[in-house]
Design an enzyme around this catalytic site. Structure first.
Site, short mmCIF file in Angstrom:
data_model
loop_
_atom_site.label_atom_id
_atom_site.label_comp_id
_atom_site.label_asym_id
_atom_site.label_seq_id
_atom_site.Cartn_x
_atom_site.Cartn_y
_atom_site.Cartn_z
NE ARG A 93 -96.90 31.71 -85.79
CZ ARG A 93 -96.95 31.84 -87.12
NH1 ARG A 93 -97.51 33.24 -87.39
NH2 ARG A 93 -96.66 30.95 -87.92
CB CYS B 115 -101.16 41.88 -83.63
SG CYS B 115 -100.17 40.41 -84.11
CB CYS C 164 -106.98 37.10 -83.27
SG CYS C 164 -106.74 38.39 -84.55
NE ARG D 216 -95.03 24.96 -90.49
CZ ARG D 216 -95.24 25.51 -89.44
NH1 ARG D 216 -95.08 24.40 -88.37
NH2 ARG D 216 -95.43 26.60 -89.09
CE1 TYR D 217 -96.06 22.64 -95.54
CE2 TYR D 217 -95.95 24.91 -95.00
CZ TYR D 217 -96.54 23.75 -94.98
OH TYR D 217 -97.87 23.75 -94.27
CG ASP E 154 -104.14 26.39 -86.14
OD1 ASP E 154 -104.26 25.31 -86.42
OD2 ASP E 154 -103.67 27.55 -86.48
NE ARG F 179 -95.38 27.19 -98.76
CZ ARG F 179 -95.24 25.81 -99.15
NH1 ARG F 179 -94.17 25.26 -99.80
NH2 ARG F 179 -96.07 25.07 -98.60
CG ASP G 86 -101.29 24.79 -90.09
OD1 ASP G 86 -100.34 24.49 -90.66
OD2 ASP G 86 -101.83 25.98 -90.37
CB CYS H 25 -104.12 34.58 -81.82
SG CYS H 25 -102.30 34.59 -82.49
CE LYS I 90 -101.65 26.77 -94.10
NZ LYS I 90 -100.29 27.14 -93.52
S1 SF4 Z 1 -104.15 35.85 -85.40
FE1 SF4 Z 1 -102.60 36.16 -83.76
S2 SF4 Z 1 -100.63 36.91 -85.17
FE2 SF4 Z 1 -102.56 37.19 -86.42
S3 SF4 Z 1 -103.29 39.29 -86.25
FE3 SF4 Z 1 -104.49 38.23 -84.80
S4 SF4 Z 1 -103.46 38.14 -82.86
FE4 SF4 Z 1 -101.79 38.75 -84.37
#
Ligand code: SF4
Length: 348
Positions: free
Chosen positions: A113, A104, A108, A91-92, A274, A95, A311, A111, A318
């Site tokens: 993603r 994971c 979360c 994206r940048y 997000d 990096r 973002d 999340c 960002k």
């Molecule tokens: S935010 Fe998403 S990618 Fe990051 S640890 Fe939690 S579930 Fe996994």
């Protein structure tokens, strides 16, 4: 004795007393769409007597996740638009993200993603896909930093991690390797001598960015895991998501930042949540976020100040979105201090 295992199904959560049986049907519907995992460490942190518990809110699924609003998007920060080869997001200019793994230790509930991670997600890069990703990086001398994220890269075995690090070692223009992880908090015992040896395998400068959102996550075991990393020579920075019902309070947020600094972790990013599907119950207005972040200014040490960022949806990168303390132009400014009082600059 059987070792405690992670909870990964709606029925497990009922058995563990983390959701009421009458919510089972709706939580099963959430589980059909989004992955669930709570490590034994996370389960031990949850206060079952507190229906508003900020740890539970982050990890225990909620029927509110079944509601997707029109402005929410499966790829809210536009990873796909900037992915030249599988597993790389460029994206940048200087990096790239290297998404070697899409699982994971915990999932979360907010999340960004969430449509890509989990057992049903994009999987782990196969050896030929990893080779293609490394070839992409090798072919672009402008890439100075590689950020391993995903998924949580520290779920990889030390053997697989070491193989990736050896691949990066062969790319001279890559100077920095950064890991984004929750492992030191949610599975601190994984940070052992073999993991640290694997992280050293590239010979590059390695930074570890720890994701944590509430001071209660920074247990003695988590702090000890971070100390092992810092003592091994890996500087640490933090990532926190500003979340309704978790840390949308200057005292809680300030305590978290102090925990980081006490653990030798420099507060880095505070992310505005997000527009991921089914996460509206975590989001607040940016103006409210600015008020919370401004309340940290002056009241806690400058070492404890994170940068509040958004973002920009669509993959535009960002933007720093904290309130500016300065107004005016033409050499005549008004600057507000941490008490909210205005001062002319230069003084009249
Ligand atoms: S935010 Fe998403 S990618 Fe990051 S640890 Fe939690 S579930 Fe996994």
């Amino acid at each position: 004795m059987t070792a405690a295992r992670s909870l990964k199904a709606a029925d497990d959560l009922v058995s563990a007393g983390l959701i009421e049986p009458e919510k089972l049907a709706s939580i099963r519907a959430v589980a059909d769409r989004y992955a669930i995992a709570l490590t034994p460490t996370v389960v031990s942190l949850i206060d079952r007597m507190d229906r508003q518990d900020p740890i539970a809110r982050q990890f225990v699924p909620d029927p509110a996740e079944l509601l997707t609003t029109p402005d929410e998007h499966a790829d809210p920060i536009g990873d796909q638009a900037h992915s030249p080869v599988k597993g790389v997001v460029h994206r940048y200019p200087d990096r790239v993200l290297l998404k070697a793994v899409h699982i994971c230790p915990v999932y979360c509930r907010f999340c960004f993603r969430r449509e890509m991670v989990g057992p049903q997600g994009d999987g782990t890069l196969a050896p030929d896909e990893l080779s293609a990703a490394l070839a992409y990086i090798r072919g672009r001398p402008e890439i100075w930093e590689v950020i391993l994220t995903g998924g949580d890269p520290l779920v990889l075995s030390p053997r697989r991690l070491a193989a990736i690090m050896r691949g990066l070692a062969e790319i001279p223009h890559v100077k920095i390797v950064r890991f984004h992880t929750r492992v030191p908090v949610v599975e601190p015992d994984r940070i052992d001598a073999s993991m640290i040896a694997a992280l050293k395998e590239s010979g590059k400068v390695v930074y570890i960015a720890l994701h944590a959102n509430h001071p209660r996550e920074m247990t003695d075991a988590a702090r000890a895991a971070c100390a092992r990393l810092v003592d091994a020579g890996f500087p640490m920075v933090s990532q926190t998501v500003l979340l309704r019902g978790v840390n949308d309070d200057p005292t809680v947020l300030g305590d978290l930042m102090k925990c980081f600094v006490e653990t030798r972790i420099k507060p880095y990013y505070l992310h505005h949540p997000d527009l991921a599907p089914g996460t509206g119950h975590f989001r607040m207005d940016i103006a409210e976020g600015q008020r919370i972040v401004s309340a940290l200014r002056g009241n806690i040490s400058g070492l404890c100040q994170p940068t509040y960022v958004l973002d920009i949806p669509g993959g535009h990168g960002k933007a720093v979105i904290g309130e500016s303390a300065v107004r005016g132009d033409g050499g005549c400014y008004s600057v507000s201090d941490f008490r909210g009082e205005e001062h002319a600059y230069p003084p009249k």
